[in-house]
Design a protein around this motif. Structure first.
Motif, PDB file in Angstrom:
ATOM      1  N   LEU A  80       0.831  -1.199   0.000  1.00 18.31           N
ATOM      2  CA  LEU A  80       0.000   0.000   0.000  1.00 18.31           C
ATOM      3  C   LEU A  80       0.871   1.257   0.000  1.00 18.31           C
ATOM      4  CD1 LEU A  80      -2.793   1.191  -0.020  1.00 18.31           C
ATOM      5  CD2 LEU A  80      -2.823   1.020   2.477  1.00 18.31           C
ATOM      6  N   THR A  81       1.938   1.270   0.779  1.00 19.39           N
ATOM      7  CA  THR A  81       2.841   2.418   0.823  1.00 19.39           C
ATOM      8  C   THR A  81       3.509   2.638  -0.529  1.00 19.39           C
ATOM      9  OG1 THR A  81       3.259   2.009   3.154  1.00 19.39           O
ATOM     10  CG2 THR A  81       4.839   3.388   2.001  1.00 19.39           C
ATOM     11  N   LYS A  82       3.922   1.557  -1.155  1.00 20.59           N
ATOM     12  CA  LYS A  82       4.541   1.650  -2.485  1.00 20.59           C
ATOM     13  C   LYS A  82       3.568   2.286  -3.478  1.00 20.59           C
ATOM     14  CE  LYS A  82       6.328  -1.289  -6.135  1.00 20.59           C
ATOM     15  NZ  LYS A  82       6.181  -2.582  -6.720  1.00 20.59           N
ATOM     16  N   TRP A  83       2.321   1.872  -3.429  1.00 22.29           N
ATOM     17  CA  TRP A  83       1.314   2.415  -4.327  1.00 22.29           C
ATOM     18  C   TRP A  83       1.064   3.900  -4.038  1.00 22.29           C
ATOM     19  CZ3 TRP A  83      -3.511   4.598  -3.652  1.00 22.29           C
ATOM     20  CH2 TRP A  83      -4.252   4.779  -4.812  1.00 22.29           C
ATOM     21  N   ILE A  84       0.948   4.264  -2.766  1.00 23.66           N
ATOM     22  CA  ILE A  84       0.711   5.668  -2.405  1.00 23.66           C
ATOM     23  C   ILE A  84       1.864   6.541  -2.878  1.00 23.66           C
ATOM     24  CG2 ILE A  84       0.538   7.288  -0.469  1.00 23.66           C
ATOM     25  CD1 ILE A  84      -0.984   5.054   1.046  1.00 23.66           C
ATOM     26  N   ARG A  85       3.091   6.114  -2.633  1.00 27.34           N
ATOM     27  CA  ARG A  85       4.255   6.914  -3.031  1.00 27.34           C
ATOM     28  C   ARG A  85       4.329   7.084  -4.544  1.00 27.34           C
ATOM     29  NH1 ARG A  85       9.681   5.224  -0.868  1.00 27.34           N
ATOM     30  NH2 ARG A  85      10.176   7.311  -1.578  1.00 27.34           N
ATOM     31  N   GLU A  86       3.930   6.055  -5.283  1.00 24.74           N
ATOM     32  CA  GLU A  86       4.018   6.130  -6.736  1.00 24.74           C
ATOM     33  C   GLU A  86       2.924   7.001  -7.340  1.00 24.74           C
ATOM     34  OE1 GLU A  86       4.029   3.194 -10.595  1.00 24.74           O
ATOM     35  OE2 GLU A  86       4.688   2.447  -8.653  1.00 24.74           O
ATOM     36  N   TYR A  87       1.716   6.906  -6.810  1.00 26.90           N
ATOM     37  CA  TYR A  87       0.585   7.596  -7.420  1.00 26.90           C
ATOM     38  C   TYR A  87       0.206   8.915  -6.746  1.00 26.90           C
ATOM     39  CZ  TYR A  87       0.124   3.483 -10.245  1.00 26.90           C
ATOM     40  OH  TYR A  87       0.386   2.483 -11.122  1.00 26.90           O
ATOM     41  N   ASN A  88       0.839   9.259  -5.644  1.00 25.95           N
ATOM     42  CA  ASN A  88       0.593  10.532  -4.993  1.00 25.95           C
ATOM     43  C   ASN A  88       1.915  11.028  -4.422  1.00 25.95           C
ATOM     44  OD1 ASN A  88      -0.268  12.761  -3.640  1.00 25.95           O
ATOM     45  ND2 ASN A  88      -1.796  11.713  -2.401  1.00 25.95           N
ATOM     46  N   SER A  89       2.655  11.763  -5.226  1.00 28.78           N
ATOM     47  CA  SER A  89       3.996  12.189  -4.815  1.00 28.78           C
ATOM     48  C   SER A  89       3.968  13.199  -3.675  1.00 28.78           C
ATOM     49  CB  SER A  89       4.737  12.779  -6.012  1.00 28.78           C
ATOM     50  OG  SER A  89       4.031  13.890  -6.520  1.00 28.78           O
ATOM     51  N   ASN A  90       2.820  13.825  -3.412  1.00 26.37           N
ATOM     52  CA  ASN A  90       2.714  14.790  -2.321  1.00 26.37           C
ATOM     53  C   ASN A  90       2.304  14.162  -0.998  1.00 26.37           C
ATOM     54  OD1 ASN A  90       3.365  16.943  -4.026  1.00 26.37           O
ATOM     55  ND2 ASN A  90       1.249  17.063  -4.736  1.00 26.37           N
ATOM     56  N   ALA A  91       2.069  12.884  -0.981  1.00 22.58           N
ATOM     57  CA  ALA A  91       1.589  12.225   0.234  1.00 22.58           C
ATOM     58  C   ALA A  91       2.668  12.196   1.308  1.00 22.58           C
ATOM     59  CB  ALA A  91       1.147  10.800  -0.085  1.00 22.58           C
ATOM     60  N   ARG A  92       2.246  12.344   2.538  1.00 16.97           N
ATOM     61  CA  ARG A  92       3.112  12.202   3.709  1.00 16.97           C
ATOM     62  C   ARG A  92       2.538  11.075   4.546  1.00 16.97           C
ATOM     63  NH1 ARG A  92       5.559  14.424   0.589  1.00 16.97           N
ATOM     64  NH2 ARG A  92       6.263  16.560   0.586  1.00 16.97           N
ATOM     65  N   MET A  93       3.372  10.116   4.904  1.00 13.38           N
ATOM     66  CA  MET A  93       2.882   8.937   5.605  1.00 13.38           C
ATOM     67  C   MET A  93       3.649   8.717   6.903  1.00 13.38           C
ATOM     68  SD  MET A  93       2.576   6.378   2.398  1.00 13.38           S
ATOM     69  CE  MET A  93       4.037   6.981   1.611  1.00 13.38           C
ATOM     70  N   VAL A  94       2.930   8.225   7.882  1.00 12.27           N
ATOM     71  CA  VAL A  94       3.525   7.745   9.120  1.00 12.27           C
ATOM     72  C   VAL A  94       3.054   6.309   9.262  1.00 12.27           C
ATOM     73  CG1 VAL A  94       3.631   7.985  11.612  1.00 12.27           C
ATOM     74  CG2 VAL A  94       3.477  10.020  10.175  1.00 12.27           C
ATOM     75  N   ILE A  95       4.007   5.398   9.265  1.00  6.12           N
ATOM     76  CA  ILE A  95       3.669   3.983   9.347  1.00  6.12           C
ATOM     77  C   ILE A  95       4.215   3.449  10.659  1.00  6.12           C
ATOM     78  CG2 ILE A  95       3.982   1.719   8.312  1.00  6.12           C
ATOM     79  CD1 ILE A  95       4.252   3.191   5.640  1.00  6.12           C
ATOM     80  N   ASP A  96       3.364   2.786  11.393  1.00  5.45           N
ATOM     81  CA  ASP A  96       3.754   2.256  12.696  1.00  5.45           C
ATOM     82  C   ASP A  96       3.378   0.788  12.744  1.00  5.45           C
ATOM     83  OD1 ASP A  96       4.571   2.039  15.324  1.00  5.45           O
ATOM     84  OD2 ASP A  96       2.613   2.621  16.085  1.00  5.45           O
ATOM     85  N   HIS A  97       4.338  -0.020  13.052  1.00  6.49           N
ATOM     86  CA  HIS A  97       4.084  -1.447  13.236  1.00  6.49           C
ATOM     87  C   HIS A  97       4.283  -1.718  14.715  1.00  6.49           C
ATOM     88  CE1 HIS A  97       4.076  -5.721  12.806  1.00  6.49           C
ATOM     89  NE2 HIS A  97       3.881  -5.623  11.514  1.00  6.49           N
ATOM     90  N   ARG A  98       3.216  -1.602  15.465  1.00  9.52           N
ATOM     91  CA  ARG A  98       3.263  -1.628  16.919  1.00  9.52           C
ATOM     92  C   ARG A  98       4.010  -2.840  17.461  1.00  9.52           C
ATOM     93  NH1 ARG A  98      -2.244  -2.248  19.837  1.00  9.52           N
ATOM     94  NH2 ARG A  98      -1.788  -4.333  19.199  1.00  9.52           N
ATOM     95  N   GLY A  99       3.881  -3.980  16.827  1.00 12.99           N
ATOM     96  CA  GLY A  99       4.519  -5.198  17.326  1.00 12.99           C
ATOM     97  C   GLY A  99       6.035  -5.131  17.331  1.00 12.99           C
ATOM     98  N   ASP A 100       6.618  -4.378  16.391  1.00  9.24           N
ATOM     99  CA  ASP A 100       8.071  -4.280  16.316  1.00  9.24           C
ATOM    100  C   ASP A 100       8.659  -3.520  17.496  1.00  9.24           C
ATOM    101  OD1 ASP A 100       8.303  -3.908  12.717  1.00  9.24           O
ATOM    102  OD2 ASP A 100       8.061  -5.669  13.972  1.00  9.24           O
TER     103      ASP A 100
END
Length: 103
Positions: free
Chosen positions: A74-94
């Motif tokens: 999903l992140t790969k798709w967002i970065r490719e199709y919306n270059s202005n997107a800002r994302m914060v991704i959290d994998h709580r288990g890590d």
């Protein structure tokens, strides 16, 4: 005599286009090629619809269902199709975080 699997078509295995699968749903992890499973594919496709409408949402996964790879696709798709997107991704288990409790 033909073997039954030799007659099995690509459309029976995958509902999208083969090029979309190759471009959007294959990643390499330490040299190992990983392809999405059906639940990951349909989860990402549903999230893309919500993102096009500028809505939020939750993808609920169970243990061992591929949450990390779903986030990668999903992140790969967002970065490719919306270059202005800002994302914060959290994998709580890590990080071993526990939910906060209000007192």
């Amino acid at each position: 005599m033909r073997k039954p699997l030799s007659c099995f078509s690509w459309n029976n295995l995958f509902f999208g286009s083969p090029l979309e699968l190759i471009h959007n749903f294959i990643v390499f992890d330490s040299g190992i090629k990983k392809l999405c499973r059906h639940n990951q594919y349909f989860g990402v496709k549903a999230a893309q619809v919500y993102l096009h409408r500028r809505e939020g949402g939750i993808i609920w996964h169970s243990q061992g269902s591929g949450k990390s790879l779903t986030m990668v696709w999903l992140t790969k798709w967002i970065r490719e199709y919306n270059s202005n997107a800002r994302m914060v991704i959290d994998h709580r288990g890590d990080r071993g975080l526990k939910p906060n409790r209000c007192q």
